[in-house]
Design a protein around this motif. Structure first.
Motif, short mmCIF file in Angstrom:
data_model
loop_
_atom_site.label_atom_id
_atom_site.label_comp_id
_atom_site.label_asym_id
_atom_site.label_seq_id
_atom_site.Cartn_x
_atom_site.Cartn_y
_atom_site.Cartn_z
N ALA A 112 2.72 -6.46 -5.47
CA ALA A 112 4.16 -6.71 -5.35
C ALA A 112 4.52 -8.04 -6.00
O ALA A 112 5.56 -8.16 -6.66
N GLY A 113 3.68 -9.04 -5.83
CA GLY A 113 3.91 -10.33 -6.48
C GLY A 113 3.86 -10.22 -7.99
O GLY A 113 4.64 -10.86 -8.71
N SER A 114 2.96 -9.40 -8.49
CA SER A 114 2.86 -9.16 -9.93
C SER A 114 4.14 -8.55 -10.47
O SER A 114 4.65 -8.95 -11.53
N ALA B 234 7.01 -9.93 -13.32
CA ALA B 234 7.43 -9.11 -14.46
C ALA B 234 8.95 -9.00 -14.53
O ALA B 234 9.55 -9.09 -15.61
N VAL B 235 9.58 -8.81 -13.39
CA VAL B 235 11.04 -8.74 -13.34
C VAL B 235 11.67 -10.05 -13.81
O VAL B 235 12.66 -10.06 -14.56
N ALA B 236 11.10 -11.17 -13.38
CA ALA B 236 11.61 -12.47 -13.81
C ALA B 236 11.48 -12.64 -15.32
O ALA B 236 12.38 -13.18 -15.99
N ALA B 237 10.36 -12.17 -15.89
CA ALA B 237 10.16 -12.25 -17.34
C ALA B 237 11.22 -11.43 -18.08
O ALA B 237 11.80 -11.88 -19.09
N LEU B 238 11.48 -10.22 -17.62
CA LEU B 238 12.47 -9.36 -18.26
C LEU B 238 13.86 -9.97 -18.22
O LEU B 238 14.62 -9.89 -19.20
N ALA B 239 14.20 -10.59 -17.10
CA ALA B 239 15.52 -11.23 -16.98
C ALA B 239 15.66 -12.37 -17.98
O ALA B 239 16.74 -12.58 -18.55
N LEU B 240 14.58 -13.10 -18.21
CA LEU B 240 14.63 -14.23 -19.13
C LEU B 240 14.66 -13.78 -20.59
O LEU B 240 15.35 -14.37 -21.43
N MET C 166 3.92 -2.89 -18.25
CA MET C 166 2.87 -3.24 -17.30
C MET C 166 3.43 -3.40 -15.88
O MET C 166 2.77 -3.04 -14.89
N GLY C 167 4.66 -3.91 -15.78
CA GLY C 167 5.29 -4.01 -14.47
C GLY C 167 5.54 -2.64 -13.86
O GLY C 167 5.32 -2.42 -12.66
N SER D 52 2.23 -12.20 -14.50
CA SER D 52 2.31 -10.89 -13.86
C SER D 52 1.05 -10.07 -14.12
O SER D 52 0.48 -9.47 -13.20
N ALA D 53 0.61 -10.07 -15.37
CA ALA D 53 -0.57 -9.29 -15.74
C ALA D 53 -1.83 -9.80 -15.04
O ALA D 53 -2.61 -9.01 -14.48
N PHE D 54 -2.02 -11.11 -15.03
CA PHE D 54 -3.25 -11.66 -14.48
C PHE D 54 -3.28 -11.61 -12.96
O PHE D 54 -4.36 -11.58 -12.37
#
Length: 396
Positions: free
Chosen positions: A368-370, A374-380, A285-286, A225-227
């Motif tokens: 938007a892709g970033s 980030a949302v996927a990371a938070l869910a995990l 960051m998201g 997400s960051a990159f």
């Protein structure tokens, strides 16, 4: 595991500082194209999206190097390995500066990828041998201070000096600094004999640990997400914020300068409980990236958001590598190799997907892709407790 060799008593912090400068040079070399993306594309006759893939190429080779380094290095003294990696970085910079075409640029970036993967795969394990266990987060923060230095000065100086002298001269300017760093590392690093020969079996054994596999994937999504946002930040600032080169350099300086706050704060924020901190990078960051979609037309609003983003960007490295050092402390080189492979894969993910979105849709689609990653990371990640080894959950 023994965290500190008795032979390193007098040299430890000097060696950590030398590694910090090496980090600064690696980060500056890896991401300098971000601040020079437009002029490099024009000079090499490529599209902006294609030139952005130069970052993904270094990521590809970094993944390979991070997975092979402990096996290839075998029983070699880790001091010699780190010196060889730094010398190879010197060669890669010269190739990029001389590149007459896109192909030579890619070769130089591939060599840099080998340096990045090899260094980062060994770095945390080396730090764990240079300082006592209680000082590892502080030493990691000090080493990642090099990341903050590079983020603070490399991008804005690269953008500014590139506008004055040309992008090739910016890469030439890094060459003498890396040469001096090579000499400092040779003097400051103690002898670090290999503790045991690594192999793919040790990598697979660590990867089979459910908590580590889950954490590794969460780290990949967070960094991805960051990159994705960072790689294509210059086009966003040029197209949406509509800044000139001087303002662009100032904004990049704001982002990088905030990294010092992130490094300083992370060293003090991290205590016995690491689990609650794991979701902070993707969350903060998201959120900043979402707000950029709405406030990106304002120079002041963009500056504030980039400052917050930059602080969390450097804190993210300290948070996740501290997690690794505590939860794979019995196999730090294997854990480090897998973490670096994951991070570099996330760089490729961000650069490749971002380039496709930029060339195919728009710069807004990149951000938007970033946010989606980030949302996927938070869910995990959830509460973070599922990313800890069993005996750590009570002190999460």
């Amino acid at each position: 595991m023994t965290f500190k060799d008795t032979s390193t008593q007098g040299a430890a912090w000097g060696a950590v500082l030398a590694m910090s400068l090496c980090v600064a040079m690696l980060i500056a070399s890896e991401f300098m194209p971000v601040s020079l993306l437009t002029p490099m594309a024009e000079g090499l006759g490529a599209t902006t999206g294609q030139t952005g893939q130069a970052i993904s190429i270094s990521g590809l080779f970094a993944v390979t190097a991070s997975l092979l380094i402990t096996t290839v290095a075998g029983t070699l003294n880790r001091k010699g390995v780190l010196l060889g990696i730094t010398a190879l970085m010197l060669v890669s910079l010269v190739l990029v500066a001389l590149a007459p075409n896109f192909t030579v640029l890619i070769i130089g970036r591939a060599l840099l990828g080998l340096c990045i993967g090899g260094f980062w795969a060994l770095a945390t394990a080396v730090i764990m041998r240079l300082v006592p266990a209680d000082d590892v987060p502080r030493a990691l923060a000090l080493m990642y201070g090099g990341q903050a230095i590079a983020a603070a000065f490399a991008a804005p100086l690269g953008s500014y000096l590139g506008g004055l002298f040309g992008w090739r001269e910016v890469f030439w300017a890094l060459v003498p600094i890396v040469a001096l760093n090579l000499m400092w590392l040779a003097a400051a690093l103690p002898s670090l004999p290999a503790e045991k020969r690594g192999d793919f079996g040790s990598l697979l054994a660590v990867l089979r640990r459910p908590y580590f596999a889950r954490g590794l994937l969460a780290a990949v999504l967070s960094w991805g997400s960051a990159f994705m946002m960072f790689t294509y930040l210059r086009p966003f600032l040029e197209q949406v914020t509509q800044v000139d080169v001087t303002t662009l350099s100032v904004l990049l300086l704001v982002l990088g300068g905030a990294g010092f706050l992130g490094t300083w704060g992370s060293a003090r924020l991290i205590g016995p409980r690491i689990a609650p901190l794991l979701k902070l990078p993707a969350l903060v960051m998201g959120a900043c990236t979402i707000l950029l979609l709405f406030l990106g037309g304002s120079v002041v609003g963009t500056a504030i958001l980039l400052a917050i983003w930059g602080a969390m960007n450097t804190a993210m490295s300290v948070i996740w590598m501290t997690w690794m050092s505590r939860n794979v402390d019995d196999a730090p080189e294997a854990g480090g190799s897998l973490m670096v492979a994951g991070v570099q894969a996330s760089i490729m993910l961000g650069a490749v997907l971002g380039g496709l979105l930029l060339d195919g849709i728009s710069i807004q689609a990149v951000l938007a892709g970033s946010v989606a990653l980030a949302v996927a990371a938070l869910a995990l990640i959830g509460t973070g407790r599922g990313l800890l080894k069993p005996n750590q959950t009570t002190a999460s």
